[in-house]
Scaffold this active site. Sequence first.
Site, mmCIF file in Angstrom:
data_model
loop_
_atom_site.group_PDB
_atom_site.id
_atom_site.type_symbol
_atom_site.label_atom_id
_atom_site.label_comp_id
_atom_site.label_asym_id
_atom_site.label_seq_id
_atom_site.Cartn_x
_atom_site.Cartn_y
_atom_site.Cartn_z
ATOM 1 C CD GLU A 7 -2.969 1.175 2.215
ATOM 2 O OE1 GLU A 7 -3.183 2.236 2.833
ATOM 3 O OE2 GLU A 7 -3.569 0.109 2.434
ATOM 4 C CB CYS A 28 -2.248 6.588 2.424
ATOM 5 S SG CYS A 28 -0.665 6.080 3.117
#
Length: 476
Positions: free
Chosen positions: A245, A279
């Site tokens: 990720e 994020c």
Amino acid sequence: METLQNLIGGRWEEPAGEDVVAVVDPATEETLARFGVSSAHDVGRAVAAAGAAQSAWAARTVARRVERIHAWADTIAAHAGELAELECREMGKPVGIGRSFVEGAVAGLKAAADQALTYPFSDSVTGPAGERTDIVRHPLGVTAVITPWNFPVVMVLGALGPLLAAGNTVVVKPSERSPLSTVRLFELAASLPAGVLNLVLGDGRTGAALTEHDEVQLVHFTGSVGAGRAVGTATGHRLSRCLLELGGKDAVVIDAGVDPVATAQAVAFGAFINTGQICTSMERIYVHERIADEFVEALVATAGTFTIGDGRDPATVLGPLVDARQRDTVRRHVEDAVDKGATVRTGGAVPERPGYFYPATVLTGVDDSMLVMTEETFGPVAPVTVVSSFEEGLTRAAASRYGLAATVYTDDPEHIEAAARLPVGVVWVNQWQGGGPERLYEPARDSGMGATGARAAYDAATRPAAVHVAAPAAAR
């Protein structure tokens, strides 16, 4: 001055590496702790300890493993306030916000572990002639988790549930910028047998030694695109697995029919919370021209309510950025936008005070030549682009090398259906964040690879094997 240590096979010990890293409070710029950079030898010992503990851990019933994970989760919950304080000290997150995230992570750890109770670790299919094929999913063995600095507790707990419940053992390497809370997490892990969880402290060299180790069967990495590529290269060379990720440049598309004030307030939260160090922060905002003026006015007003300060002060909404390097990135992106014609509607200047602070900032007149629209800013900056239609907003949202998540505000069913086609891992409609324990997704493009969440996380944490049993002779 605290000296941090590794946890290897149930024993705390100082890393063997000679280089030393300091942990700095970003609100005061004071040094809080130090630790040695773990060497490849340290990593090898941690992997060996995890390997020695793995067979006994996997031999326990699923229910017993889940029980031990729950016991650890309960201990963490009892120390949620302490962990939030540590996160505040190491990376600036306000304590109140940090505690809510820790509590959410504990609930997530329990939910992820509970999914093991219904996951099909074994299944059987009988053929028309009486033959039988058994599918057995085995744990991988030793796995590695490398976490970023922005959510130390959340990211560790989010990765560990399926790995541990499936029967794997783990070596964790937290970011060198925020290791304090992770060390405390492991001090609280007495309910897990020695060697099931191991901790190595260090920088990128330590992470590289871990990802390159021949006995590590899966690397779960969250971090930058560049580091993620290195992890993918190392695991690909060894023909082992990785879950990545990586960065995000998440878009928000705002339709003409929504409430501009309420939507601006929601977008401000998504852009500025945790000082934009998420994020999935809202980093590109596309608003329909019919409501753009009202939206921007409300966004600027809401930005002014994000009070800067030390996260230990209950009045603080916007803590510092993690360090000077991250603040320099944010400042550079804003200055680049202004140089190319953007307008600062609020914020945009480093305050005159100690600490790595930067105010909630709203930019208008931005375009795709600017860093703030193409590179991950990871700070409290909301760049707004006015679009002539919802379709234009979707098109521009999709035009990015990132594909982590996106948020859409619309009341039009056809537009909701169109939003589902955005090339990202997660699309939120009329609410930023959210999703139940059954949610699974895979980042797209430069934002990563490997499906995770719900059953997908257990698929990644196990290896299927087929056992084919021929039909009895009498049936042939």
